[in-house]
Design an enzyme around this catalytic site. Structure first.
Site, mmCIF file in Angstrom:
data_model
loop_
_atom_site.group_PDB
_atom_site.id
_atom_site.type_symbol
_atom_site.label_atom_id
_atom_site.label_comp_id
_atom_site.label_asym_id
_atom_site.label_seq_id
_atom_site.Cartn_x
_atom_site.Cartn_y
_atom_site.Cartn_z
ATOM 1 N N TYR A 127 0.835 -1.217 0.000
ATOM 2 C CA TYR A 127 0.000 0.000 0.000
ATOM 3 C C TYR A 127 0.868 1.265 0.000
ATOM 4 O O TYR A 127 0.390 2.341 -0.349
ATOM 5 C CB TYR A 127 -0.933 0.076 1.211
ATOM 6 C CG TYR A 127 -1.922 -1.059 1.380
ATOM 7 C CD1 TYR A 127 -2.130 -2.000 0.378
ATOM 8 C CD2 TYR A 127 -2.677 -1.168 2.554
ATOM 9 C CE1 TYR A 127 -3.032 -3.040 0.557
ATOM 10 C CE2 TYR A 127 -3.583 -2.195 2.725
ATOM 11 C CZ TYR A 127 -3.753 -3.125 1.738
ATOM 12 O OH TYR A 127 -4.644 -4.146 1.920
ATOM 13 N N PRO A 180 -15.480 -5.076 2.126
ATOM 14 C CA PRO A 180 -16.807 -5.533 2.565
ATOM 15 C C PRO A 180 -17.944 -4.707 1.966
ATOM 16 O O PRO A 180 -19.103 -5.133 2.017
ATOM 17 C CB PRO A 180 -16.758 -5.348 4.094
ATOM 18 C CG PRO A 180 -15.757 -4.254 4.315
ATOM 19 C CD PRO A 180 -14.719 -4.452 3.236
ATOM 20 N N LEU A 181 -17.591 -3.542 1.367
ATOM 21 C CA LEU A 181 -18.601 -2.723 0.686
ATOM 22 C C LEU A 181 -18.458 -2.866 -0.831
ATOM 23 O O LEU A 181 -19.033 -2.079 -1.588
ATOM 24 C CB LEU A 181 -18.431 -1.240 1.083
ATOM 25 C CG LEU A 181 -18.275 -0.960 2.587
ATOM 26 C CD1 LEU A 181 -18.009 0.527 2.840
ATOM 27 C CD2 LEU A 181 -19.527 -1.417 3.338
ATOM 28 N N SER A 187 -12.388 4.053 4.404
ATOM 29 C CA SER A 187 -12.917 5.358 4.015
ATOM 30 C C SER A 187 -11.913 6.436 4.388
ATOM 31 O O SER A 187 -11.170 6.300 5.355
ATOM 32 C CB SER A 187 -14.265 5.652 4.683
ATOM 33 O OG SER A 187 -14.670 6.957 4.303
#
Ligand code: A2P
Length: 275
Positions: A57, A190-191, A232
């Site tokens: 990342y 998960p979204l 987010s």
């Protein structure tokens, strides 16, 4: 008086005796610098005690900075990073991660994907644990077959498998098999990286129970016994995603979400591996 359960209170036991918070902030695709520092800072202010990063990342340094600046004691926060399996040695790479994170250990170190075979990285992972660099070790993007190869390699078994998971990616055989092996499954994306939030079924259930689509999706994974790590970069969404411990989905709503599966209840971690 009723109290609202807080994100930091909900934990799951790992097979090695450690505990993992059921909610974490994922920082995949969050740029290094102020965006990551702010997201992690807000999450910690809002009660998150679990941050999930990775060597690939490129934002470990910012995660570490936000952790230090939060003033929260290191042992109060569960930190995960992942071995970039295109590199040679998992223990040596974790040493570098620790320098970037500015910490002496991570709580969880995962093989990011099974490049070069399921067991290639495992001896280095075990060494990282023996050296005290990682409290727990596990894998990510491993299907049931690959999990079993790691168990056979031993001697230390993986305690976590982090996979792409949502009602649309309901890898039922993988979750059930992992649970039988005492491996905690963590749901990444998960979204659906945001795509599943506009689904009609998800929206209908959210409206009917006075919750948001994100909360419905996260609660569904939690009720299956998974750990969830939504991403987010917005404070209000990070807050919203933590409000998932004070309600339950009914059997009927759960069944409607279960029916969204497009993986045919697979035991695989991926439809199209990228490695
Ligand atoms: P952003 O980072 O701009 O807030 P996943 O966790 O499945 O990878 O999903 C992450 C994506 O979903 C990101 O694009 C994120 O956008 C968005 N997202 C996360 N939480 C929410 C929320 N509560 N409401 C709407 N979008 C959200």
């Amino acid at each position: 008086m009723t109290t609202t359960p807080k994100a930091e209170d909900a934990r799951t036991a790992l097979a090695d005796g450690n505990q993992i918070p059921q909610l974490g902030l994922g920082v995949w695709q969050v740029p290094d610098g102020p965006t990551t520092v702010n997201a992690v800072r807000w999450a910690l202010e809002l009660g998150y005690r679990h941050i999930d990063t990775a060597q690939v990342y490129g934002n470990e340094q910012s995660v570490g900075r936000a952790l230090r600046e939060s003033g929260i004691a290191r042992e109060q926060v569960f930190v995960t990073t992942k071995f970039n399996p295109s590199r040679k040695d998992a223990a040596a790479e974790l040493e570098r991660s620790l320098r970037r994170l500015g910490t002496d250990y991570v709580d969880l170190y995962l093989v990011h994907w099974p490049q070069g075979g399921a067991t290639r990285a495992w001896s280095g992972m075990q060494r990282a644990r023996e050296l005290g660099y990682a409290r727990s070790i596990g894998v990510s993007n491993f299907g049931l077959r690959e999990l079993d190869q790691v168990f056979a390699a031993g001697p230390v078994p993986p305690v976590v498998d982090q996979v792409q998971f949502s009602p649309f990616e309901y890898r039922r055989a993988l979750v059930e098999g992992a649970q039988l092996r005492n491996v905690v499954v963590e749901a990444y994306s998960p979204l659906g990286t945001g795509r599943h939030l506009s689904n009609q079924t998800v929206r209908r259930i959210a409206t009917s129970i006075g919750r948001t689509p994100a909360q419905v999706l996260l609660r569904w994974s939690l009720q299956l016994g998974l750990v969830v790590i939504p991403k987010s970069t917005h404070r209000e969404r990070i807050a919203e995603n933590a409000q998932i411990f004070d309600f339950s989905l009914s059997d009927q709503d759960t069944a409607a979400l279960d029916a969204l599966d497009r993986t045919n209840a697979t035991g695989r971690a991926h439809e199209r591996p990228w490695w």
